[in-house]
Design a protein around this motif. Sequence first.
Motif, PDB file in Angstrom:
ATOM      1  N   GLN A 173      32.112  43.489  39.569  1.00  0.00           N
ATOM      2  CA  GLN A 173      33.445  42.991  39.197  1.00  0.00           C
ATOM      3  C   GLN A 173      34.403  42.950  40.401  1.00  0.00           C
ATOM      4  N   ALA A 174      34.088  43.726  41.428  1.00  0.00           N
ATOM      5  CA  ALA A 174      34.960  43.744  42.616  1.00  0.00           C
ATOM      6  C   ALA A 174      34.901  42.428  43.389  1.00  0.00           C
ATOM      7  N   LEU A 175      33.907  41.599  43.079  1.00  0.00           N
ATOM      8  CA  LEU A 175      33.802  40.309  43.777  1.00  0.00           C
ATOM      9  C   LEU A 175      35.029  39.439  43.532  1.00  0.00           C
ATOM     10  N   SER A 176      35.720  39.701  42.438  1.00  0.00           N
ATOM     11  CA  SER A 176      36.919  38.902  42.148  1.00  0.00           C
ATOM     12  C   SER A 176      37.998  39.119  43.220  1.00  0.00           C
ATOM     13  N   GLU A 177      37.949  40.261  43.896  1.00  0.00           N
ATOM     14  CA  GLU A 177      38.923  40.511  44.973  1.00  0.00           C
ATOM     15  C   GLU A 177      38.781  39.470  46.091  1.00  0.00           C
ATOM     16  N   VAL A 178      37.532  39.054  46.317  1.00  0.00           N
ATOM     17  CA  VAL A 178      37.291  38.084  47.379  1.00  0.00           C
ATOM     18  C   VAL A 178      37.887  36.740  47.005  1.00  0.00           C
ATOM     19  N   GLU A 179      37.741  36.381  45.730  1.00  0.00           N
ATOM     20  CA  GLU A 179      38.337  35.114  45.296  1.00  0.00           C
ATOM     21  C   GLU A 179      39.861  35.171  45.399  1.00  0.00           C
ATOM     22  N   ALA A 180      40.420  36.299  45.051  1.00  0.00           N
ATOM     23  CA  ALA A 180      41.879  36.453  45.137  1.00  0.00           C
ATOM     24  C   ALA A 180      42.335  36.327  46.588  1.00  0.00           C
ATOM     25  N   LEU A 181      41.522  36.772  47.478  1.00  0.00           N
ATOM     26  CA  LEU A 181      41.847  36.688  48.902  1.00  0.00           C
ATOM     27  C   LEU A 181      41.887  35.228  49.342  1.00  0.00           C
ATOM     28  N   HIS A 182      40.927  34.459  48.838  1.00  0.00           N
ATOM     29  CA  HIS A 182      40.848  33.040  49.186  1.00  0.00           C
ATOM     30  C   HIS A 182      42.088  32.305  48.686  1.00  0.00           C
ATOM     31  N   SER A 221      41.144  47.319  52.640  1.00  0.00           N
ATOM     32  CA  SER A 221      40.420  46.045  52.465  1.00  0.00           C
ATOM     33  C   SER A 221      39.900  45.885  51.042  1.00  0.00           C
ATOM     34  N   LEU A 222      40.050  46.937  50.245  1.00  0.00           N
ATOM     35  CA  LEU A 222      39.450  46.903  48.902  1.00  0.00           C
ATOM     36  C   LEU A 222      40.250  46.065  47.913  1.00  0.00           C
ATOM     37  N   LYS A 223      41.525  45.922  48.169  1.00  0.00           N
ATOM     38  CA  LYS A 223      42.385  45.152  47.259  1.00  0.00           C
ATOM     39  C   LYS A 223      42.867  43.907  47.985  1.00  0.00           C
ATOM     40  N   ALA A 224      42.647  42.764  47.340  1.00  0.00           N
ATOM     41  CA  ALA A 224      43.021  41.497  47.968  1.00  0.00           C
ATOM     42  C   ALA A 224      44.503  41.478  48.337  1.00  0.00           C
ATOM     43  N   ALA A 225      45.330  42.083  47.505  1.00  0.00           N
ATOM     44  CA  ALA A 225      46.772  42.040  47.764  1.00  0.00           C
ATOM     45  C   ALA A 225      47.097  42.681  49.111  1.00  0.00           C
ATOM     46  N   ASP A 226      46.444  43.796  49.430  1.00  0.00           N
ATOM     47  CA  ASP A 226      46.686  44.464  50.719  1.00  0.00           C
ATOM     48  C   ASP A 226      45.985  43.736  51.860  1.00  0.00           C
ATOM     49  N   PHE A 227      44.724  43.396  51.625  1.00  0.00           N
ATOM     50  CA  PHE A 227      43.943  42.839  52.737  1.00  0.00           C
ATOM     51  C   PHE A 227      44.508  41.474  53.152  1.00  0.00           C
ATOM     52  N   SER A 228      44.963  40.685  52.183  1.00  0.00           N
ATOM     53  CA  SER A 228      45.499  39.370  52.557  1.00  0.00           C
ATOM     54  C   SER A 228      46.775  39.527  53.390  1.00  0.00           C
ATOM     55  N   LYS A 229      47.524  40.598  53.153  1.00  0.00           N
ATOM     56  CA  LYS A 229      48.725  40.832  53.990  1.00  0.00           C
ATOM     57  C   LYS A 229      48.300  41.198  55.405  1.00  0.00           C
TER      58      LYS A 229
END
Length: 248
Positions: free
Chosen positions: A19-28, A235-243
Amino acid sequence: MSSRRKIAAGNWKMNGLRQALSEVEALHVSNPAPECEVVICPPATLIRSMAKRCTEMAINVGGQDCHEDSSGAHTGDISAEMLADTGATHVILGHSERREAYGESDAQVRAKTKSAWTAGLIAIVCIGESLTHREAKNTLDIVGGQLAASVPDAATGENLVIAYEPIWAIGSGLTPTLDEIVEVHNFIRARLVRRFGDAIGKAVRVLYGGSMKPENAAEIGALPNVDGGLVGGASLKAADFSKIVAAL
Ligand code: PEP
Protein backbone atom coordinates in the motif's frame (compact mmCIF):
# COMPACT_ATOMS: atom_id res chain seq x y z
CA MET A 1 29.37 26.49 -10.40
CA SER A 2 28.92 22.95 -11.60
CA SER A 3 26.67 21.11 -13.99
CA ARG A 4 26.14 18.23 -11.62
CA ARG A 5 22.45 17.42 -11.48
CA LYS A 6 21.09 17.20 -7.95
CA ILE A 7 19.77 13.90 -6.64
CA ALA A 8 17.10 13.32 -4.02
CA ALA A 9 17.48 9.68 -3.01
CA GLY A 10 15.01 8.11 -0.61
CA ASN A 11 16.08 5.18 1.56
CA TRP A 12 12.95 3.48 2.83
CA LYS A 13 14.98 0.97 4.86
CA MET A 14 12.78 -1.89 6.15
CA ASN A 15 9.56 0.09 5.78
CA GLY A 16 6.69 -0.27 3.38
CA LEU A 17 4.05 -2.79 2.37
CA ARG A 18 2.37 -2.75 -1.05
CA GLN A 19 0.00 0.00 0.00
CA ALA A 20 2.99 2.32 0.46
CA LEU A 21 3.40 2.38 -3.32
CA SER A 22 0.71 5.04 -3.40
CA GLU A 23 3.27 7.44 -1.88
CA VAL A 24 5.23 7.24 -5.11
CA GLU A 25 2.21 8.19 -7.16
CA ALA A 26 1.54 11.11 -4.83
CA LEU A 27 5.10 12.23 -5.38
CA HIS A 28 4.60 12.20 -9.14
CA VAL A 29 1.43 14.26 -8.84
CA SER A 30 3.31 16.88 -6.87
CA ASN A 31 5.70 17.27 -9.82
CA PRO A 32 9.34 16.69 -8.93
CA ALA A 33 11.59 19.37 -10.40
CA PRO A 34 13.29 18.17 -13.60
CA GLU A 35 16.65 19.56 -12.44
CA CYS A 36 16.58 17.09 -9.58
CA GLU A 37 16.90 13.37 -10.20
CA VAL A 38 14.70 11.31 -7.90
CA VAL A 39 15.67 7.82 -6.74
CA ILE A 40 13.67 5.73 -4.29
CA CYS A 41 15.18 2.67 -2.66
CA PRO A 42 12.32 0.64 -1.17
CA PRO A 43 12.64 -2.77 0.47
CA ALA A 44 13.55 -5.44 -2.10
CA THR A 45 9.99 -6.79 -1.96
CA LEU A 46 8.66 -3.59 -3.54
CA ILE A 47 11.29 -2.92 -6.20
CA ARG A 48 9.54 -4.71 -9.04
CA SER A 49 6.14 -3.14 -8.55
CA MET A 50 7.61 0.28 -7.85
CA ALA A 51 9.78 0.11 -10.96
CA LYS A 52 6.73 -0.80 -13.04
CA ARG A 53 4.80 2.18 -11.68
CA CYS A 54 7.75 4.47 -12.24
CA THR A 55 8.34 3.69 -15.91
CA GLU A 56 6.15 6.66 -16.85
CA MET A 57 7.60 8.92 -14.16
CA ALA A 58 10.93 10.61 -13.74
CA ILE A 59 11.71 8.40 -10.77
CA ASN A 60 14.45 5.77 -10.56
CA VAL A 61 14.26 2.80 -8.24
CA GLY A 62 17.14 1.28 -6.31
CA GLY A 63 18.05 -1.50 -3.92
CA GLN A 64 19.48 -1.00 -0.44
CA ASP A 65 22.24 -3.61 -0.66
CA CYS A 66 23.47 -6.45 -2.84
CA HIS A 67 25.76 -9.44 -2.49
CA GLU A 68 29.15 -9.22 -4.16
CA ASP A 69 28.64 -12.50 -6.06
CA SER A 70 26.29 -12.71 -9.01
CA SER A 71 24.68 -15.97 -7.84
CA GLY A 72 25.31 -18.93 -5.56
CA ALA A 73 24.78 -20.40 -2.11
CA HIS A 74 24.05 -17.20 -0.18
CA THR A 75 20.74 -17.79 1.56
CA GLY A 76 18.74 -14.62 1.98
CA ASP A 77 20.97 -12.47 -0.20
CA ILE A 78 20.23 -10.69 -3.45
CA SER A 79 22.73 -10.10 -6.25
CA ALA A 80 23.19 -6.88 -8.19
CA GLU A 81 22.11 -8.72 -11.32
CA MET A 82 18.84 -9.64 -9.59
CA LEU A 83 18.24 -6.02 -8.60
CA ALA A 84 18.81 -4.92 -12.18
CA ASP A 85 16.52 -7.70 -13.37
CA THR A 86 13.69 -6.35 -11.21
CA GLY A 87 14.03 -2.89 -12.73
CA ALA A 88 16.41 -1.22 -10.26
CA THR A 89 18.92 1.26 -11.66
CA HIS A 90 20.71 2.14 -8.40
CA VAL A 91 21.85 0.42 -5.23
CA ILE A 92 22.84 1.87 -1.86
CA LEU A 93 26.03 0.20 -0.60
CA GLY A 94 27.91 0.42 2.68
CA HIS A 95 25.12 2.13 4.60
CA SER A 96 26.27 2.57 8.20
CA GLU A 97 23.39 0.41 9.43
CA ARG A 98 24.82 -2.48 7.39
CA ARG A 99 28.40 -1.68 8.33
CA GLU A 100 27.39 -1.73 12.00
CA ALA A 101 24.80 -4.54 12.10
CA TYR A 102 26.57 -6.93 9.71
CA GLY A 103 30.15 -5.81 10.16
CA GLU A 104 30.44 -4.89 6.49
CA SER A 105 34.00 -3.88 5.75
CA ASP A 106 35.28 -1.37 3.22
CA ALA A 107 36.64 -4.31 1.20
CA GLN A 108 33.17 -5.85 1.03
CA VAL A 109 31.62 -2.55 0.02
CA ARG A 110 34.24 -2.25 -2.70
CA ALA A 111 33.47 -5.78 -3.95
CA LYS A 112 29.74 -5.06 -3.91
CA THR A 113 30.31 -1.85 -5.82
CA LYS A 114 32.23 -3.73 -8.52
CA SER A 115 29.41 -6.21 -8.73
CA ALA A 116 26.83 -3.40 -8.99
CA TRP A 117 28.78 -1.90 -11.89
CA THR A 118 29.03 -5.25 -13.66
CA ALA A 119 25.23 -5.43 -13.45
CA GLY A 120 24.92 -1.91 -14.85
CA LEU A 121 23.72 -0.35 -11.58
CA ILE A 122 24.71 3.05 -10.21
CA ALA A 123 26.29 2.58 -6.78
CA ILE A 124 25.43 5.02 -4.00
CA VAL A 125 28.35 4.37 -1.64
CA CYS A 126 27.86 5.58 1.93
CA ILE A 127 30.64 6.83 4.17
CA GLY A 128 30.57 8.71 7.46
CA GLU A 129 32.00 9.00 10.92
CA SER A 130 30.61 7.98 14.32
CA LEU A 131 30.06 10.51 17.10
CA THR A 132 33.17 9.22 18.86
CA HIS A 133 35.25 9.87 15.77
CA ARG A 134 33.72 13.30 15.28
CA GLU A 135 34.41 14.25 18.90
CA ALA A 136 37.97 12.98 18.59
CA LYS A 137 38.34 15.19 15.47
CA ASN A 138 38.97 12.12 13.31
CA THR A 139 36.17 12.79 10.84
CA LEU A 140 38.32 13.48 7.79
CA ASP A 141 40.61 10.51 8.48
CA ILE A 142 37.66 8.15 8.77
CA VAL A 143 35.83 9.51 5.75
CA GLY A 144 39.03 9.59 3.66
CA GLY A 145 39.88 6.02 4.60
CA GLN A 146 36.39 4.73 3.80
CA LEU A 147 36.34 6.58 0.51
CA ALA A 148 39.71 5.18 -0.55
CA ALA A 149 38.93 1.61 0.46
CA SER A 150 35.25 1.33 -0.49
CA VAL A 151 35.41 2.77 -4.00
CA PRO A 152 36.95 0.67 -6.80
CA ASP A 153 39.27 2.17 -9.42
CA ALA A 154 36.76 2.10 -12.28
CA ALA A 155 34.63 4.93 -10.87
CA THR A 156 33.04 7.42 -13.24
CA GLY A 157 30.66 10.32 -12.87
CA GLU A 158 27.92 8.03 -14.16
CA ASN A 159 28.42 4.85 -12.14
CA LEU A 160 29.21 6.32 -8.72
CA VAL A 161 27.44 8.55 -6.21
CA ILE A 162 28.93 9.14 -2.76
CA ALA A 163 26.67 9.73 0.23
CA TYR A 164 28.33 11.41 3.19
CA GLU A 165 26.28 10.35 6.19
CA PRO A 166 27.55 11.17 9.68
CA ILE A 167 26.29 8.16 11.65
CA TRP A 168 25.22 10.28 14.60
CA ALA A 169 22.99 12.39 12.33
CA ILE A 170 21.03 9.44 10.94
CA GLY A 171 17.52 9.31 12.36
CA SER A 172 18.53 11.51 15.30
CA GLY A 173 17.22 14.89 14.21
CA LEU A 174 20.78 16.19 14.60
CA THR A 175 22.84 17.55 11.74
CA PRO A 176 26.38 18.91 11.51
CA THR A 177 26.66 22.68 11.12
CA LEU A 178 26.65 23.96 7.56
CA ASP A 179 30.39 24.70 7.86
CA GLU A 180 31.05 21.16 9.01
CA ILE A 181 29.12 19.76 6.06
CA VAL A 182 31.06 21.98 3.65
CA GLU A 183 34.37 20.95 5.19
CA VAL A 184 33.67 17.25 4.64
CA HIS A 185 32.16 17.65 1.18
CA ASN A 186 35.09 19.79 0.00
CA PHE A 187 37.45 17.17 1.38
CA ILE A 188 35.61 14.35 -0.43
CA ARG A 189 35.68 16.35 -3.66
CA ALA A 190 39.41 16.98 -3.31
CA ARG A 191 40.08 13.28 -2.68
CA LEU A 192 37.98 12.28 -5.69
CA VAL A 193 39.85 14.73 -7.92
CA ARG A 194 43.23 13.60 -6.57
CA ARG A 195 42.45 9.96 -7.24
CA PHE A 196 40.40 10.06 -10.42
CA GLY A 197 41.47 13.32 -12.04
CA ASP A 198 39.53 16.48 -12.71
CA ALA A 199 36.91 15.20 -15.13
CA ILE A 200 35.73 12.21 -13.10
CA GLY A 201 36.48 13.72 -9.69
CA LYS A 202 34.30 16.73 -10.42
CA ALA A 203 31.52 14.70 -12.04
CA VAL A 204 30.80 12.29 -9.17
CA ARG A 205 27.79 13.50 -7.18
CA VAL A 206 28.29 13.76 -3.40
CA LEU A 207 25.08 13.64 -1.37
CA TYR A 208 24.56 14.64 2.23
CA GLY A 209 22.55 12.25 4.42
CA GLY A 210 21.42 12.43 8.04
CA SER A 211 18.17 13.99 9.25
CA MET A 212 17.55 15.88 6.02
CA LYS A 213 14.03 17.31 6.18
CA PRO A 214 11.85 19.78 4.28
CA GLU A 215 13.06 22.48 6.73
CA ASN A 216 16.79 22.07 6.11
CA ALA A 217 17.01 20.63 2.58
CA ALA A 218 17.29 23.97 0.78
CA GLU A 219 20.14 25.33 2.87
CA ILE A 220 22.06 22.05 2.89
CA GLY A 221 21.42 21.46 -0.81
CA ALA A 222 22.75 24.92 -1.70
CA LEU A 223 26.16 24.30 -0.10
CA PRO A 224 29.20 23.90 -2.35
CA ASN A 225 29.89 20.31 -3.32
CA VAL A 226 26.57 19.12 -1.94
CA ASP A 227 24.80 17.51 -4.87
CA GLY A 228 21.63 16.45 -3.11
CA GLY A 229 20.55 14.24 -0.28
CA LEU A 230 20.13 10.65 0.83
CA VAL A 231 16.99 10.80 2.89
CA GLY A 232 15.66 8.16 5.29
CA GLY A 233 12.66 8.99 7.47
CA ALA A 234 11.50 12.01 5.47
CA SER A 235 11.37 9.99 2.23
CA LEU A 236 8.56 7.77 3.46
CA LYS A 237 5.80 10.34 3.02
CA ALA A 238 5.28 11.95 -0.36
CA ALA A 239 4.29 15.23 1.29
CA ASP A 240 7.72 15.56 2.94
CA PHE A 241 9.83 14.03 0.21
CA SER A 242 8.31 16.17 -2.54
CA LYS A 243 9.22 19.28 -0.52
CA ILE A 244 12.81 18.03 -0.29
CA VAL A 245 12.89 17.35 -4.03
CA ALA A 246 11.57 20.85 -4.68
CA ALA A 247 14.07 22.40 -2.26
CA LEU A 248 16.98 20.63 -3.92
C1 PEP B 1 19.72 7.23 6.08
O1 PEP B 1 19.46 6.26 6.79
O2 PEP B 1 20.35 7.08 5.03
C2 PEP B 1 19.24 8.53 6.52
C3 PEP B 1 19.79 9.58 6.01
O3 PEP B 1 18.24 8.53 7.46
P1 PEP B 1 17.48 9.84 8.07
O4 PEP B 1 17.21 10.77 6.93
O5 PEP B 1 16.23 9.29 8.67
O6 PEP B 1 18.41 10.44 9.06
